[in-house]
Scaffold this active site. Structure first.
Site: not given
Ligand code: GLC
Length: 555
Positions: A218, A277
């Site tokens: 994340d 991500e």
């Molecule tokens: C990422 C996740 C999202 C979350 C954010 C903060 O973007 O996919 O759902 O709110 O991180 O952790």
């Protein structure tokens, strides 16, 4: 690539990753994203749980996915759907317990599915023991605490705004401020702190020892902030957020962390993976996350953000393939996830949603499918405000404020409370039309989205010209709004046509249709999967591509 059924045994989970892995299995894998809260509820509390996921795993295996990615199920106050973790080694009681996680991993492996879990290293929950200690003045260096500016330090230390809206800083009782790129309940960790690094190494080992096959990381682009935490400039952040050129995103320092994690993953063998991500300004910057000594995959958000426009789609495909090829990595395609408006709604119609899916699944590389995408679920746009839980919505002028609409629990059956999601209700209401979109209503209906996805994934497994490989060969000179590319393989070539226009278009080609996102003119029945590549000549056809369609042809 076939899924092999292996009997899970008590002794194999630590060392094995499910079915014997093809080397580099992730390079063309289809990975199914489970948003645990909304997938399946085993105990009737209206919230999905790990046992529910385990019971519904056969759906994912029958679909033909290679792996599942589970969104965070760790102990959490749920201020941001579990992306605010209070204990990285415990399962939140709402989702089950560690034994359920263990059972789920074994059951998935038994079905030949690998398991990727989410790791949230940019921030913890404000209820994490470390943050509680920090509030008491102990170990503050694990987070980002700074004195304020202005008279009596009453102004935040810089002008950064939270991604969810409002200032990225919150003041604590003794007058200092802490950084939170997301909600105030999600304080950012300080990745220069050795204890933070050691703790995450240990957390990764904990889950690898339990048998998981990898991590979705994340906010992998946000863990390191620009030296000195410089101001962005008044009113600039709103303009720059889409470009990701910000002092808290995509800083060069993050790569050294990912390199360390790659070494840790490899110490468990060659098949455990990390997927970033990472929101990066360009495909080239994104490719840095998947250099040979870094992570294995990085979501291609440039593709996800691309409008329904043939020229734009072609260039994003080309740029992405070029960038990842330059570092020898696969491209990781994605159309939908739990943070964005579901793609059929984004693109404006179910037909375009199906066409985009067939485009994605024909491209070389890996692809992620977000739960419900295989049912053609649209975004739910009329949820009552009082039921919404997205902190971005609750904080008012957040990024989009609409992330609950893609998180509505799945319909499994046409009848029953919550359409088979569980024996009780569902934490967000499901539209009545979802009865007809349920898994049971669509299964075996050859015209359904579910059967389209199943067939597409099956063809992808059977045919090396889909998914595998590295290149697409574009056919030039086609009418505006129409794209076609050829994928070559020793098993036969596949032609992929995409028509983004609202009219049917004839093309000067003869080919045999394999799969179409919409009924083909003059074709009553597509060849059955068993005959797809053997009896092609019998089905050779003048290529006429329907409006808003994607068609796979044997050529
Ligand atoms: C990422 C996740 C999202 C979350 C954010 C903060 O973007 O996919 O759902 O709110 O991180 O952790």
């Amino acid at each position: 690539m076939a899924h092999e059924l292996t009997s899970p045994s008590m002794s194999d989970s630590a060392s094995s990753c499910g079915s014997p892995a093809r080397p580099g299995w992730w390079r063309d894998a289809v990975i199914y994203q489970v948003y645990v809260r909304s997938f399946a509820d085993s105990d009737g509390d209206g919230i999905g749980d790990l046992r529910g996921v385990r019971e519904r795993l056969p759906h994912i295996a029958e679909l033909g996915a290679d792996a599942v990615w589970l969104t965070p199920f760790y102990a959490s106050p749920q201020a941001d759907g579990g992306y605010d973790v209070a204990d990285y080694r415990a399962v939140d009681p709402v989702f089950g317990d560690l034994a359920d996680a263990d059972d789920l991993v074994r059951a998935a492996h038994g079905l030949g599915l690998k398991v990727i879990v989410d790791i949230v290293p940019n921030h913890t929950s404000d209820r994490h023991p470390w943050f509680q200690q920090a509030l008491a003045g102990v170990g503050r260096d694990r987070y980002v605490f700074r004195p304020g500016r202005g008279p009596a330090g009453a102004e935040p230390p810089n002008d950064w705004e939270s991604v969810f809206g409002g200032p990225a800083w919150t003041r604590v009782a003794d007058g200092t401020w802490y950084l939170h790129l997301f909600a105030p309940e999600q304080p950012d960790l300080n990745w220069k702190n050795a204890e933070v690094r050691a703790e995450f190494d240990s957390v990764l080992r904990f889950w690898l020892d339990l048998g998981v096959d990898g991590f979705r990381i994340d906010v992998a682009h946000g863990m390191v902030k620009a030296e000195g935490l410089p101001d962005i400039g008044h009113g600039q952040q709103a303009k720059l957020i889409g470009t990701q050129r910000l002092p808290f995103f995509d800083q060069d320092g993050v790569h050294e962390i990912h390199r360390g994690w790659r070494r840790l993953l490899e110490s468990y063998g060659p098949d455990r993976i990390g997927v970033a991500e990472a929101w990066a300004p360009t495909p080239e910057r994104l490719a840095l996350y998947v250099r040979p000594d870094e992570l294995h995959q990085a979501f291609n958000f440039q593709f996800l953000n691309c409008p329904w426009d043939a020229t734009a789609l072609r260039s994003v495909v080309d740029e992405s393939l070029r960038a990842t090829a330059s570092v020898g990595a696969p491209t990781t395609w994605v159309l939908s996830n739990h943070d964005v408006v579901r793609h059929p709604t984004r693109y404006g119609s179910p037909a375009r949603g199906r066409a985009a899916a067939l485009l994605m699944l024909a491209l070389p590389g890996s692809a992620y499918v977000y739960q419900g995408e295989e049912l053609g679920l649209p975004e739910v746009v009329d949820l009552p405000d009082e039921l919404r839980q997205d902190p971005a919505f609750l904080r008012g002028d957040g990024q989009d404020g609409l992330r609950d609409g893609c998180r509505v629990p799945l319909p499994w059956t046409p009848e029953g409370p919550s359409y088979g999601f569980g024996p009780g209700g569902s934490w967000l209401p499901q539209p009545a039309e979802w009865s007809g979109l349920s898994v049971a209503a669509q299964a075996a209906d050859p015209g359904s989205d579910l059967e389209l996805y199943r067939r597409a994934l099956r063809l992808r497994r059977e045919h090396p010209a889909l998914g595998a490989g590295e290149a697409v060969e574009w056919l030039d000179g086609l009418p505006e709004g129409v794209l076609a590319f050829r994928r070559r393989s020793e098993g036969g070539d596949v032609l992929v046509t995409l028509n983004t226009t609202a009219r049917e278009v004839p093309l000067p080609l003869t080919a045999s249709p394999l799969l179409s996102s919409t009924p083909l003119p003059g074709v009553l029945v597509l060849p059955s999967p068993a005959t797809e590549f053997t009896a092609r000549a019998a089905h050779a056809h003048n290529v006429r591509v329907p409006a808003d369609s994607c068609v796979w042809w044997a050529i």
